[in-house]
Scaffold this active site. Structure first.
Site, mmCIF file in Angstrom:
data_model
loop_
_atom_site.group_PDB
_atom_site.id
_atom_site.type_symbol
_atom_site.label_atom_id
_atom_site.label_comp_id
_atom_site.label_asym_id
_atom_site.label_seq_id
_atom_site.Cartn_x
_atom_site.Cartn_y
_atom_site.Cartn_z
ATOM 1 N N GLU A 49 57.123 -78.199 65.655
ATOM 2 C CA GLU A 49 56.389 -79.043 64.707
ATOM 3 C C GLU A 49 57.097 -79.163 63.364
ATOM 4 O OE1 GLU A 49 52.288 -78.815 63.984
ATOM 5 O OE2 GLU A 49 51.708 -78.490 66.058
ATOM 6 N N SER A 60 50.997 -73.458 63.728
ATOM 7 C CA SER A 60 51.509 -73.717 65.083
ATOM 8 C C SER A 60 52.957 -74.179 64.996
ATOM 9 C CB SER A 60 50.660 -74.785 65.777
ATOM 10 O OG SER A 60 49.330 -74.352 65.915
ATOM 11 N N ARG A 87 50.422 -85.785 66.323
ATOM 12 C CA ARG A 87 51.396 -85.175 65.409
ATOM 13 C C ARG A 87 52.479 -86.179 64.982
ATOM 14 N NH1 ARG A 87 47.701 -82.469 65.885
ATOM 15 N NH2 ARG A 87 47.541 -80.217 66.175
#
Length: 345
Positions: free
Chosen positions: A330, A234, A165
Site C-alpha cells: 500500500e 496495513s 485503494r
C-alpha cells in the site's frame, strides 16, 4: 511568507519512523504558501515531495528534494439541510480527530474509518477504507492545486475515479496537490456492520457512537500504536482476483476468507495469506510482521528503508510461491530525488 529549512530530520513525520534527512523543507499552511513554495522549487530546480501525515510513505535515508509538509487547517460549513451537511475541511487536519468531531456533531458516515492514521488531505489519494466503508462514498469535492495548469480547481467525486485503494491522484501523482476536501455526511445514521466481527462487537446498541467505539477498540486490539511500534497500518493490499481464479484457489484452500466484489471478482484477505505463509510474528532483523495482525509491517529497531524492502520482498516471494498471488504494498516508495519509484526497484 514561507520559511525554508535545510537538512531537516523527517523521522517524526513518517509513522514507520525511518531515519530520513531532507535537503529542503517547508511547512505549508495556506494555498498561497503552497504556490510560493512550488515557485521556489522550480527556481531551485528541485522536485517537490508532498508530505501529509507520513502514514503511507517509504522514504530513503537522504532526500535531495523540497519536502512540502501540508498543514492547512480549518473547517467550513458549505451547506446544510434536514438530511445532510456539506463541510469543507483543510487537508492538514488529523483524520481521526476529524472523524471523532463528525460523530460528536451528529454527522454520520465516517465512523467505520475511525483511527486510520494520516491527514484529511491524504484520504482521497488511496481512497482509504475499513470495515466495508471507503471514504470516496462521502466525498463531494476535492480541492487541489493543479501543477500542470498552475491553478486552483475542484474535482468532483465522479472525476476522482475512486476504486479500491485507488484514485486519479495515484494515476497522476505529480499533477494535483490536495488542499481541502468537501464531505457530504448524513444526519440519519446508516450503519454498515457486515464486515468481520463488527456486528457482533456492536451488539444491540446499534448507534453511530457505539459503532465508532467498537471500531476503535477492534483496531487498537489488532493494530500496533505507531508511537510504540512504528508502522504504516496495513502494509499490503488485499488481492482482488477473478471468480475463476478464486474457485481454483478455493479447491486447495477451502477456508480462505474472501469478499465478493463487482464485475464477478473476489477480494482475498491478505492478512490470512501472510499468516498461513508463516509470517505472522516473524522478524528479519529490525523488521517484521506484527504478532497480532499479520498485515502490519513493524519497524522494531531503527530499521532503514533497505531493511523494510528486504522483509516485504521476502513476504511477497513466499505468498507467490504458496498461493500464486502477488501482494502489492500500500505505501508509496520514493527515491532520493523525491520521485516515486516502482515497489520492485
Amino acid at each position: 511568507m514561507i520559511h525554508i529549512q535545510h537538512q531537516v530530520q523527517l523521522k517524526p513525520f513518517n509513522t514507520l519512523n525511518l531515519d530520513v534527512v531532507a535537503s529542503h523543507y517547508i511547512k505549508v499552511q495556506s494555498v498561497n504558501e503552497l504556490i510560493e513554495a512550488l515557485d521556489y522549487a522550480e527556481q531551485q530546480q528541485l522536485n517537490a515531495l508532498i508530505l501529509s501525515g507520513g502514514s503511507n510513505m517509504l522514504l530513503p535515508q537522504s532526500l535531495d528534494a523540497l519536502v512540502l509538509h501540508i498543514d492547512i487547517q480549518g473547517l467550513e460549513m458549505i451547506d446544510e439541510d434536514s438530511e445532510s451537511v456539506k463541510i469543507k475541511v483543510g487537508g492538514g487536519q488529523i483524520w481521526h480527530d476529524f472523524v471523532l468531531m463528525t460523530t460528536q456533531k451528529g454527522w454520520y458516515g465516517l465512523q467505520n474509518l475511525a483511527l486510520i492514521p494520516g491527514l484529511v488531505g491524504a484520504s482521497p489519494v488511496q481512497n482509504i477504507g475499513a470495515y466495508g466503508v471507503e471514504v470516496g462514498e462521502f466525498i463531494e469535492l476535492v480541492h487541489v492545486y493543479d501543477r500542470s495548469e498552475k491553478s486552483v480547481k475542484t474535482i468532483s467525486c465522479a472525476d476522482c475515479k475512486f476504486a479500491y485503494r485507488h484514485s486519479i491522484f495515484k494515476d497522476e501523482p505529480y499533477r494535483y496537490i490536495i488542499t481541502h476536501v468537501t464531505f457530504k455526511l448524513f444526519k440519519t445514521p446508516n450503519l454498515k456492520l457486515s464486515y468481520g466481527d463488527l456486528l457482533k462487537a456492536v451488539g444491540n446498541e446499534q448507534t453511530p457512537e457505539n459503532l465508532q467505539k467498537q471500531v476503535i477498540q477492534i483496531r487498537e486490539s489488532k493494530l500496533p500504536n505507531p508511537k510504540e511500534y512504528p508502522n504504516v497500518g496495513s502494509f499490503f493490499k488485499n488481492p482482488v482476483i477473478s471468480r475463476q481464479d478464486f474457485n481454483q484457489l478455493l479447491t486447495e484452500f477451502p477456508l480462505i476468507p474472501h469478499y465478493p466484489q463487482p464485475h464477478d471478482r473476489v477480494k482475498i484477505a491478505a492478512g490470512w495469506l501472510i499468516d498461513q505463509a508463516g509470517w505472522k510474528g516473524k522478524r528479519l532483523g529490525a523488521v517484521g510482521m506484527f504478532e497480532k495482525q499479520a498485515l502490519v509491517l513493524v519497524n522494531y529497531a531503527n530499521a532503514t528503508l533497505i531493511d523494510v524492502q528486504h522483509t516485504y520482498r521476502h513476504v511477497q516471494s513466499d505468498i507467490q510461491q504458496k498461493f500464486k498471488l502477488r501482494l502489492e504494498p500500500e505505501p508509496v516508495l520514493f527515491g532520493s530525488n523525491g520521485l516515486i519509484l516502482s515497489h520492485m526497484e
